[in-house]
Design a protein around this motif. Structure first.
Motif, mmCIF file in Angstrom:
data_model
loop_
_atom_site.group_PDB
_atom_site.id
_atom_site.type_symbol
_atom_site.label_atom_id
_atom_site.label_comp_id
_atom_site.label_asym_id
_atom_site.label_seq_id
_atom_site.Cartn_x
_atom_site.Cartn_y
_atom_site.Cartn_z
ATOM 1 N N LEU A 154 57.212 28.366 42.490
ATOM 2 C CA LEU A 154 56.043 29.117 42.004
ATOM 3 C C LEU A 154 56.329 29.880 40.713
ATOM 4 N N PRO A 155 57.435 30.658 40.608
ATOM 5 C CA PRO A 155 57.681 31.330 39.323
ATOM 6 C C PRO A 155 57.870 30.357 38.166
ATOM 7 N N LEU A 156 58.567 29.236 38.415
ATOM 8 C CA LEU A 156 58.778 28.261 37.337
ATOM 9 C C LEU A 156 57.461 27.627 36.916
ATOM 10 N N VAL A 157 56.592 27.317 37.876
ATOM 11 C CA VAL A 157 55.282 26.751 37.534
ATOM 12 C C VAL A 157 54.464 27.748 36.733
ATOM 13 N N PHE A 158 54.521 29.026 37.158
ATOM 14 C CA PHE A 158 53.782 30.042 36.386
ATOM 15 C C PHE A 158 54.282 30.107 34.950
ATOM 16 N N GLY A 159 55.630 30.141 34.796
ATOM 17 C CA GLY A 159 56.157 30.199 33.435
ATOM 18 C C GLY A 159 55.732 29.004 32.596
ATOM 19 N N LEU A 160 55.733 27.816 33.213
ATOM 20 C CA LEU A 160 55.353 26.617 32.466
ATOM 21 C C LEU A 160 53.882 26.655 32.060
ATOM 22 N N VAL A 161 53.002 26.981 33.003
ATOM 23 C CA VAL A 161 51.566 26.972 32.681
ATOM 24 C C VAL A 161 51.210 28.089 31.716
ATOM 25 N N ARG A 162 51.966 29.193 31.778
ATOM 26 C CA ARG A 162 51.716 30.287 30.826
ATOM 27 C C ARG A 162 52.084 29.863 29.412
ATOM 28 N N LEU A 163 53.214 29.153 29.281
ATOM 29 C CA LEU A 163 53.603 28.670 27.955
ATOM 30 C C LEU A 163 52.642 27.598 27.459
ATOM 31 N N ILE A 164 52.185 26.727 28.360
ATOM 32 C CA ILE A 164 51.194 25.712 27.953
ATOM 33 C C ILE A 164 49.932 26.387 27.466
ATOM 34 N N GLN A 165 49.486 27.434 28.189
ATOM 35 C CA GLN A 165 48.288 28.166 27.781
ATOM 36 C C GLN A 165 48.451 28.757 26.386
ATOM 37 N N ALA A 166 49.662 29.275 26.094
ATOM 38 C CA ALA A 166 49.899 29.909 24.788
ATOM 39 C C ALA A 166 50.341 28.918 23.726
ATOM 40 N N GLY A 167 50.372 27.638 24.071
ATOM 41 C CA GLY A 167 50.790 26.638 23.096
ATOM 42 C C GLY A 167 52.250 26.748 22.741
ATOM 43 N N PHE A 168 53.075 27.248 23.672
ATOM 44 C CA PHE A 168 54.513 27.419 23.475
ATOM 45 C C PHE A 168 54.834 28.274 22.249
ATOM 46 N N ALA A 169 53.975 29.268 22.021
ATOM 47 C CA ALA A 169 54.215 30.191 20.905
ATOM 48 C C ALA A 169 55.479 30.993 21.155
ATOM 49 N N GLN A 170 56.245 31.283 20.064
ATOM 50 C CA GLN A 170 57.515 31.977 20.223
ATOM 51 C C GLN A 170 57.347 33.380 20.787
ATOM 52 N N ASP A 171 56.217 34.015 20.495
ATOM 53 C CA ASP A 171 55.997 35.379 20.984
ATOM 54 C C ASP A 171 55.940 35.438 22.503
ATOM 55 N N PHE A 172 55.682 34.316 23.154
ATOM 56 C CA PHE A 172 55.512 34.306 24.611
ATOM 57 C C PHE A 172 56.808 33.986 25.367
ATOM 58 N N TRP A 173 57.812 33.439 24.676
ATOM 59 C CA TRP A 173 58.985 32.965 25.411
ATOM 60 C C TRP A 173 59.715 34.092 26.143
ATOM 61 N N ASP B 63 59.215 37.595 33.077
ATOM 62 C CA ASP B 63 58.340 37.530 34.247
ATOM 63 C C ASP B 63 58.887 36.541 35.281
ATOM 64 N N VAL B 64 59.326 35.381 34.816
ATOM 65 C CA VAL B 64 59.855 34.370 35.727
ATOM 66 C C VAL B 64 61.133 34.871 36.399
ATOM 67 N N SER B 65 62.005 35.516 35.631
ATOM 68 C CA SER B 65 63.257 36.037 36.203
ATOM 69 C C SER B 65 62.970 37.082 37.266
ATOM 70 N N PHE B 66 62.043 37.981 36.972
ATOM 71 C CA PHE B 66 61.692 39.020 37.933
ATOM 72 C C PHE B 66 61.133 38.401 39.209
ATOM 73 N N ALA B 67 60.242 37.419 39.057
ATOM 74 C CA ALA B 67 59.644 36.783 40.233
ATOM 75 C C ALA B 67 60.690 36.034 41.058
ATOM 76 N N LEU B 68 61.641 35.368 40.365
ATOM 77 C CA LEU B 68 62.684 34.644 41.093
ATOM 78 C C LEU B 68 63.583 35.609 41.860
ATOM 79 N N ILE B 69 64.009 36.689 41.221
ATOM 80 C CA ILE B 69 64.898 37.645 41.882
ATOM 81 C C ILE B 69 64.210 38.271 43.092
ATOM 82 N N LEU B 70 62.989 38.761 42.897
ATOM 83 C CA LEU B 70 62.272 39.395 44.008
ATOM 84 C C LEU B 70 61.990 38.397 45.124
#
Length: 418
Positions: A156-175, A181-188
Motif C-alpha cells: 500500500l505505501p509503495l502503491v501510494f508513492g507510485l500513484v502520487r508521482l504519476i499524478q505529479a508527472g514525476f516532478a522533482q519537487d515531489f520525490w 511519506d512512503v518511508s513513514f507509512a512503511l515504518i508505522l
C-alpha cells in the motif's frame, strides 16, 4: 476407571478455568480470542481517528477530476465505517476489514485516473487518501494470513508513492516528500504488524501451555482415581466376595447355603455400588411409572432430555425398592455411557412392565458407533460393575447388543414364582 469418574476429572479440571461465552467453544482459544478482540478494538480506535482526519481533509481542496471525488469518498469511507462497526460489535471483522483493504487498494490504483483534469497537487500537502494508508495495512492484519499481511503492509505505501508521482508527472519537487511519506507509512505499518504478531504469538503460547497443563492435571487425577478405585475394589473382593465364597464352600445345611447366597448377593451389591453412596434406603415397592419418572428426572440432571417410552400392563406393577434402585442406577450408567461414548446420538429409553407375575424391562438404545464388549479393559467398571453386577445383585439379568448401527442395553427383572 468408569465413564463417570473420567467425566468428573475433566469437569473438575475445566472448572479451574474462567468460563464465558467466548471460551465455551474451546480451551485452546481462551487467550487468543481476547487478544483478537483487543486488537480489533485498538484498530477501530486508531482507524476512527485517522478516518475522521481523512474525512475532514476530503472537504479541502479537491484534486480529483469532475465526478470522481464523490465516488472515491463513498467507495472508501463506506467500507471503513462498516469495518469500524464490525470491530466494535465483534462480528464479521475479517470480512469487512478485508473488504476495506481491497477497496482502498482499488481507490489508490484509480487515483492517477481520477486526478486527471483536477487541481494541480502541492508537494507539501498530502491528499485525503494518504491518511488511510496505514488504516489499510492494519485492516490487512485483521483480515489476511501473515504472509499476505507482510505483502499488503509493503504494497500500500509503495502503491501510494507510485500513484502520487504519476499524478505529479514525476516532478522533482515531489520525490523527497513522497519518499518521506512512503518511508513513514512503511515504518508505522511494520511496527503495527510486528506488535500484532507478537501479541498473537504470546496468546497462542499461553493457550498451548494452559491446554497442556489441564491435560497433565486430568491425566494425573485420572490415574489417582483409577488407583483408588482398584484399591476399593480389592478391599471389597477381599472382605466380601472371598468371605461369601468361603461361606458357600463350608455350607452343609440349607440354612447355611441360604446365608451364603445372601452374603454373595450383598457382596455383589457392594461391588456394583463402589462409586455410589453406601446407603440403600427403604425397600418399599415402587411401581413402574414412578421408575420411568425418576429416569426422566435424573436424565435431565445429566443434561439430556429423555422421554421414556412406557408400556405398562396391569394395575400398578411394582418391584421392591432395592430392585428399583439397582435398575435405575444401571439405567443411568447406560445413559451416561451413551452420552460419553456415542454423544447421545439417537438416545431412547423404554420401560415395559406387567403385573402378574411382575416383570420389568428397561431398554436403553442409541445409534452411535457401538463397541466391542469383549474388548473393554478389565479395569473399566462402568459396564461390568455398574450395570451387569448391579442388576445381577438383585436377581436381574442384563443383555448388551452393540454394533455399527448402535447399542442396546436391556435390563430385566422378574418376580420369583413359587
Amino acid at each position: 476407571m468408569t465413564a463417570d469418574a473420567t467425566g468428573s476429572v475433566l469437569d473438575d479440571a475445566w472448572g479451574h478455568i474462567p468460563q464465558t461465552r467466548e471460551t465455551s467453544a474451546g480451551l485452546g482459544s481462551f487467550t487468543r480470542r481476547r487478544i483478537e478482540r483487543a486488537i480489533a478494538l485498538a484498530v477501530a480506535f486508531g482507524a476512527l481517528i485517522l478516518g475522521i482526519q481523512a474525512f475532514l481533509e476530503s472537504f479541502g481542496p479537491i484534486e480529483e477530476g469532475p465526478g470522481w471525488h464523490q465516488v472515491l469518498v463513498i467507495g472508501t469511507f463506506g467500507p471503513l465505517a462498516l469495518m469500524l462497526l464490525a470491530c466494535v460489535i465483534g462480528r464479521g471483522v475479517r470480512f469487512f476489514a478485508g473488504l476495506f483493504a481491497l477497496l482502498y487498494l482499488v481507490a489508490l490504483l484509480l487515483w492517477p485516473i481520477a486526478t486527471r483534469g483536477g487541481t494541480a497537487p502541492v508537494p507539501t500537502a498530502e491528499p485525503w487518501i494518504w491518511y488511510l494508508v496505514n488504516v489499510g495495512t492494519v485492516a490487512a492484519v485483521l483480515a489476511f494470513p501473515l504472509l499476505v499481511q507482510l505483502g499488503w503492509t509493503a504494497l500500500l505505501p509503495l502503491v501510494f508513492g507510485l500513484v502520487r508521482l504519476i499524478q505529479a508527472g514525476f516532478a522533482q519537487d515531489f520525490w523527497i516528500p513522497v519518499l518521506l511519506d512512503v518511508s513513514f507509512a512503511l515504518i508505522l505499518g511494520f511496527i503495527l504488524l510486528t506488535l500484532a504478531w507478537v501479541f498473537r504469538s504470546v496468546s497462542a503460547n499461553v493457550d498451548e501451555t494452559r491446554a497442556r497443563a489441564v491435560e497433565s492435571y486430568a491425566s494425573a487425577a485420572a490415574a489417582a482415581a483409577t488407583e483408588q478405585e482398584r484399591v476399593a475394589v480389592a478391599a471389597l473382593m477381599h472382605d466380601s466376595v472371598l468371605a461369601a465364597l468361603i461361606a458357600a464352600e463350608r455350607a452343609q445345611t440349607d440354612r447355611e447355603r441360604t446365608l451364603a447366597a445372601a452374603m454373595a448377593r450383598e457382596a455383589l451389591t457392594r461391588l456394583a455400588n463402589t462409586e455410589q453412596d453406601p446407603e440403600e434406603g427403604p425397600d418399599e415397592p415402587r411401581d413402574a411409572a414412578a421408575i420411568a419418572d425418576e429416569i426422566e428426572h435424573i436424565s435431565g440432571d445429566l443434561g439430556v432430555e429423555v422421554t421414556v417410552e412406557r408400556s405398562i400392563d396391569g394395575e400398578h406393577p411394582a418391584v421392591p425398592g432395592r430392585v428399583a434402585r439397582a435398575l435405575i442406577l444401571a439405567t443411568m450408567q447406560a445413559i451416561t455411557n451413551s452420552i460419553e461414548h456415542a454423544d447421545g446420538e439417537g438416545l431412547a429409553v423404554a420401560v415395559r412392565a406387567v403385573a402378574d407375575p411382575v416383570q420389568l424391562r428397561i431398554e436403553v438404545h442409541d445409534t452411535g458407533r457401538g463397541f466391542d464388549l469383549e474388548g473393554v479393559p478389565d479395569d473399566r467398571l462402568g459396564i461390568r460393575a455398574s450395570i451387569i453386577a448391579r442388576v445381577a445383585a438383585v436377581g436381574g439379568t442384563t443383555r448388551i447388543a452393540s454394533g455399527e448401527h448402535g447399542t442396546t442395553v436391556r435390563l430385566e427383572w422378574r418376580e420369583a414364582t413359587a
